[in-house]
Design a protein around this motif. Structure first.
Motif, PDB file in Angstrom:
ATOM      1  N   THR A 118       0.815  -1.219   0.000  1.00 57.77           N
ATOM      2  CA  THR A 118       0.000   0.000   0.000  1.00 57.77           C
ATOM      3  C   THR A 118       0.851   1.272   0.000  1.00 57.77           C
ATOM      4  O   THR A 118       0.369   2.318  -0.434  1.00 57.77           O
ATOM      5  N   ILE A 119       2.087   1.178   0.493  1.00 58.08           N
ATOM      6  CA  ILE A 119       2.891   2.411   0.544  1.00 58.08           C
ATOM      7  C   ILE A 119       3.786   2.545  -0.690  1.00 58.08           C
ATOM      8  O   ILE A 119       4.640   3.419  -0.752  1.00 58.08           O
ATOM      9  N   LEU A 120       3.556   1.686  -1.680  1.00 62.26           N
ATOM     10  CA  LEU A 120       4.231   1.816  -2.973  1.00 62.26           C
ATOM     11  C   LEU A 120       3.216   2.300  -4.003  1.00 62.26           C
ATOM     12  O   LEU A 120       2.033   1.966  -3.919  1.00 62.26           O
ATOM     13  N   SER A 121       3.686   3.062  -4.974  1.00 65.17           N
ATOM     14  CA  SER A 121       2.799   3.498  -6.044  1.00 65.17           C
ATOM     15  C   SER A 121       3.617   4.005  -7.220  1.00 65.17           C
ATOM     16  O   SER A 121       4.662   4.611  -7.031  1.00 65.17           O
ATOM     17  N   PRO A 122       3.105   3.769  -8.440  1.00 64.18           N
ATOM     18  CA  PRO A 122       3.786   4.343  -9.610  1.00 64.18           C
ATOM     19  C   PRO A 122       3.488   5.835  -9.755  1.00 64.18           C
ATOM     20  O   PRO A 122       4.136   6.523 -10.525  1.00 64.18           O
ATOM     21  N   LYS A 123       2.493   6.308  -9.019  1.00 59.25           N
ATOM     22  CA  LYS A 123       2.061   7.702  -9.141  1.00 59.25           C
ATOM     23  C   LYS A 123       2.935   8.595  -8.266  1.00 59.25           C
ATOM     24  O   LYS A 123       3.117   8.319  -7.081  1.00 59.25           O
ATOM     25  N   LYS A 124       3.467   9.658  -8.848  1.00 61.07           N
ATOM     26  CA  LYS A 124       4.303  10.586  -8.068  1.00 61.07           C
ATOM     27  C   LYS A 124       3.462  11.277  -7.000  1.00 61.07           C
ATOM     28  O   LYS A 124       2.340  11.697  -7.253  1.00 61.07           O
ATOM     29  N   SER A 125       4.012  11.379  -5.810  1.00 60.18           N
ATOM     30  CA  SER A 125       3.306  12.079  -4.739  1.00 60.18           C
ATOM     31  C   SER A 125       4.344  12.712  -3.814  1.00 60.18           C
ATOM     32  O   SER A 125       5.533  12.439  -3.930  1.00 60.18           O
ATOM     33  N   ASP A 126       3.869  13.565  -2.926  1.00 59.14           N
ATOM     34  CA  ASP A 126       4.755  14.239  -1.955  1.00 59.14           C
ATOM     35  C   ASP A 126       4.162  14.093  -0.564  1.00 59.14           C
ATOM     36  O   ASP A 126       2.950  13.989  -0.407  1.00 59.14           O
ATOM     37  N   PRO A 127       5.006  14.125   0.457  1.00 60.22           N
ATOM     38  CA  PRO A 127       4.478  14.093   1.828  1.00 60.22           C
ATOM     39  C   PRO A 127       3.546  15.280   2.055  1.00 60.22           C
ATOM     40  O   PRO A 127       3.811  16.387   1.575  1.00 60.22           O
ATOM     41  N   SER A 128       2.479  15.053   2.770  1.00 53.70           N
ATOM     42  CA  SER A 128       1.526  16.125   3.094  1.00 53.70           C
ATOM     43  C   SER A 128       2.214  17.147   4.005  1.00 53.70           C
ATOM     44  O   SER A 128       3.214  16.828   4.654  1.00 53.70           O
TER      45      SER A 128
END
Ligand code: MN
Length: 238
Positions: A118-128
């Protein structure tokens, strides 16, 4: 907050859950932690090749379909006829001792991998912003956190995990564990804490692509972190 969202979706879950192996909640926190025997393998929340080139397709196939499935099957066998049989995965972790090696290893393996996907993803994201602030408060800066996490991941001797956890004081800490242990194993750790993010550094997690170069795998991990999910886990942690 989390619980309310869960209940809201739960009402609509029946039909969708039948259609998706592992259940509709495979990408959420409480379902796998609250699950009881018989445990089931949660579906990967993305395609096997979605994390290429950082984590290769064949590694994901074997890691999920063989290794994680093995922990699930062996956990079901290990709890059968024991006092653990009626407990949730989270309760099993809280109660397991060093006398129950099969349950310790396989309950840990099932929990840790369920969290890991669940903490992996191909979608780029940033820490809140909230998570960033907590990281700064706990480590001084994001770079200091990253260095500490990488050092933990590199220095696990043999098989194990590096973790970002939220301790009982609400502060973030970097820890590491051997084998499939984690900080929810109350009888086996000095102090419990909630895992927010984990990195599997068993050779099965990287050897096909990276062989002996564990640091290259650790660097690649930073390209595929699902910060939305890490942030949710941070916000939900007691
Ligand atoms: Mn693994």
């Amino acid at each position: 907050m989390y619980k309310r969202e869960f209940l809201k979706v739960a009402g609509m879950a029946g039909i969708a859950a039948m259609a998706i192996p592992g259940g509709i909640f495979a990408n959420d926190r409480a379902p796998f932690a609250a699950q009881k025997a018989p445990f089931t393998l949660p579906a990967l929340p993305f395609a096997y090749d979605a994390l290429e080139p950082n984590i290769d397709k064949m590694t994901m196939e074997i890691h999920h379909d063989k290794h994680h499935a093995g922990y699930v099957n062996n956990l079901n066998k290990a709890v059968k006829g024991t006092a653990f049989e009626k407990l949730s995965l989270e309760e099993i972790l809280a109660k397991v001792t060093d006398k129950d090696a099969a349950i310790r290893n396989n309950a840990g393996g099932h929990f840790n991998h369920s969290l890991f996907w669940t903490i992996l993803s191909p979608k780029k994201s940033d820490p809140s912003p909230d998570l960033k602030a907590a990281i700064n408060a706990s480590f001084g800066s994001f770079d200091a956190f990253k260095n500490e996490f990488n050092t933990a991941a590199k220095t696990v001797f043999g098989s194990g995990w590096a973790w970002l956890v939220k301790n009982k004081q609400g502060k973030l800490e970097v820890t590491k564990s051997a084998n499939q242990d984690n900080t929810l194993m109350a009888k086996l750790v000095d102090k419990t804490a909630t895992p927010i993010m984990g990195l599997d550094v068993w050779e099965h997690a990287y050897y096909l692509k990276y062989q002996n170069k564990r640091p290259d795998y650790i660097n690649a991990f930073w390209n595929v972190i699902n910060w939305d999910e890490v942030g949710k886990r941070f916000a939900a942690a007691k």
